[in-house]
Design a protein around this motif. Structure first.
Motif, PDB file in Angstrom:
ATOM      1  N   ALA A  64       0.826  -1.208   0.000  1.00 22.72           N
ATOM      2  CA  ALA A  64       0.000   0.000   0.000  1.00 22.72           C
ATOM      3  C   ALA A  64       0.857   1.253   0.000  1.00 22.72           C
ATOM      4  O   ALA A  64       0.527   2.249  -0.663  1.00 22.72           O
ATOM      5  N   CYS A  65       1.954   1.221   0.721  1.00 22.94           N
ATOM      6  CA  CYS A  65       2.861   2.372   0.735  1.00 22.94           C
ATOM      7  C   CYS A  65       3.509   2.590  -0.629  1.00 22.94           C
ATOM      8  O   CYS A  65       3.644   3.726  -1.100  1.00 22.94           O
ATOM      9  N   ARG A  66       3.908   1.501  -1.274  1.00 21.01           N
ATOM     10  CA  ARG A  66       4.507   1.645  -2.605  1.00 21.01           C
ATOM     11  C   ARG A  66       3.480   2.162  -3.611  1.00 21.01           C
ATOM     12  O   ARG A  66       3.816   2.959  -4.505  1.00 21.01           O
ATOM     13  N   GLU A  67       2.247   1.727  -3.501  1.00 20.53           N
ATOM     14  CA  GLU A  67       1.199   2.234  -4.389  1.00 20.53           C
ATOM     15  C   GLU A  67       0.972   3.724  -4.162  1.00 20.53           C
ATOM     16  O   GLU A  67       0.727   4.477  -5.118  1.00 20.53           O
ATOM     17  N   ALA A  68       1.043   4.158  -2.909  1.00 22.68           N
ATOM     18  CA  ALA A  68       0.892   5.583  -2.614  1.00 22.68           C
ATOM     19  C   ALA A  68       2.042   6.387  -3.217  1.00 22.68           C
ATOM     20  O   ALA A  68       1.836   7.493  -3.748  1.00 22.68           O
TER      21      ALA A  68
END
Length: 413
Positions: free
Chosen positions: A30-34
């Protein structure tokens, strides 16, 4: 010394959540997608590059003064008014939504950690009380068996006491197994070895304090203004609205202008090239209709989520109040059992009551304490569930900086 060894042996929910967030692949994704969504803002803000074209030629029928023809043209695309701003706005809103989804993944992990912590804490207390209860009943069974051998008690009463002692021993064995399984579940959620929590203390006192609105309406209002998943859906809706504006602006024709130079037979020729899209076959109506439909879909998703959140908060609020009432009722039962034990011990001290009867009263008090413990942990679980639904406290973990401030949204002249 590894990361787990540096953590204190008295674990708080915040410490366990932080440890789980650093080890959870879902939150990392989720952090990488953000981060990817934030990078898309830079791409949306970029302007199209000009095009330089070179067209050399050769005239075989002419040799004088020179058969060579060289053409150079520079094409500068001009975006139609109203395209850049909605494109940047849509990218920024999508980045905000991705950040909120990352925050939502942190809340889901915190919820799983909280449930595992409460499960292990309850299993430990139930195991301890069950072992005490089984020990009292085992002692009473020994006394009853002795009374039966002396002819002071019937075989039926003695068999009942022994059967109850065996049943309590079985409950103690089950409680020990439940504690072991709960420890393994917490270790799996956090991502550490199961031996990490052996003998460690779990701090759950914060869940004994009510920090929530007193009415269901206030709780629902708090949820719909703080829930990360709803905020992410609202950002997606804003992005869909910006996409509608972008699709509407795309119906305007694109213009390309630029100077051109041609060297022909030693003659320098200059010209100005201008081109414009002709909306004859496609006017962008399909793209606009699709963007409008996606906007309506996003709006419907927000409305559905609002109704679902209100329903969840309503049920959690009722469950919290019900768990609180059960806990108070269990406390009254414990107090009544404690008074009965005090009376039995007083009568025992003056020789009016045998020890076996005192052990019966003591076992009833331990059973009442078991009910109090179960009710207390149910109350903590209900309070924690409502806390996670409201998400009024600070996010359990962040992985990206604040979203773009939008200073570069306006079209530059």
């Amino acid at each position: 010394m590894n990361e787990v060894e540096r953590v204190p042996r008295r674990w708080t929910l915040e410490e366990l959540t932080a440890l789980a967030l650093r080890r959870n692949p879902e939150h990392e994704l989720a952090c990488r997608e953000a981060e990817t969504a934030r990078a898309a803002i830079l791409a949306a803000a970029e302007r199209p590059n000009p095009t330089l074209s070179l067209s050399p030629g050769y005239n075989a029928s002419v040799t004088e003064p020179s058969p060579w023809i060289v053409s150079v043209a520079l094409s500068v695309p001009i975006e139609a008014v109203g395209r850049r701003s909605p494109r940047i706005e849509a990218a920024r809103r999508r980045a905000d939504a991705a950040a909120k989804r990352a925050e939502g993944s942190a809340w889901r992990i915190r919820r799983a950690v909280r449930e595992a912590v409460l499960l292990l804490g309850e299993a430990r207390e139930i195991r301890q009380l069950t072992e005490e209860w089984a020990a009292v009943l085992a002692r009473r069974a020994e006394l009853v068996a002795k009374q039966h051998r002396l002819g002071e008690m019937s075989a039926t009463d003695a068999a009942a006491a022994i059967a109850l002692a065996r049943q309590s021993h079985l409950e103690a064995v089950k409680a020990a197994g439940a504690e072991s399984m709960a420890g393994q579940q917490l270790a799996a959620v956090v991502g550490v070895p199961a031996t990490t929590f052996a003998g460690a203390e779990l701090a759950v006192e914060a869940l004994d304090v009510r920090r929530f609105p007193e009415s269901v309406a206030d709780a629902q209002h708090a949820a719909v203004t703080h829930r990360s998943d709803l905020l992410a859906a609202l950002e997606e809706y804003a992005a869909a609205r910006a996409a509608v504006l972008l699709a509407s602006a795309a119906q305007l024709p694109s213009i390309t202008i630029g100077p051109a130079y041609e060297y022909d037979q030693r003659e320098n020729k200059w010209s100005l090239i201008a081109s414009v899209d002709l909306p004859l076959l496609s006017r962008g109506r399909g793209a606009l209709a699709e963007a409008a439909a996606r906007c309506e879909e996003a709006a419907s998703r927000v409305r559905e989520m609002q109704v679902r959140i209100r329903t969840e908060v309503d049920a959690a609020f009722v469950a919290c109040e019900d768990a609180d009432r059960q806990w108070k009722a269990a406390l009254e039962l414990e107090q009544s059992s404690a008074r009965q034990l005090a009376v039995a011990e007083a009568r025992r001290s003056v020789g009016e009551l045998p020890l076996a009867e005192v052990l019966v009263a003591r076992s009833e008090l331990l059973r009442a304490r078991l009910e109090v413990a179960r009710a207390r942990w149910r109350r903590r679980a209900a309070v924690g569930e409502l806390d996670d639904l409201l998400q009024r406290s600070e996010a359990p973990g962040t992985c990206v900086p604040g979203t773009s401030d939008g200073r570069h949204q306006e079209d530059s002249p």
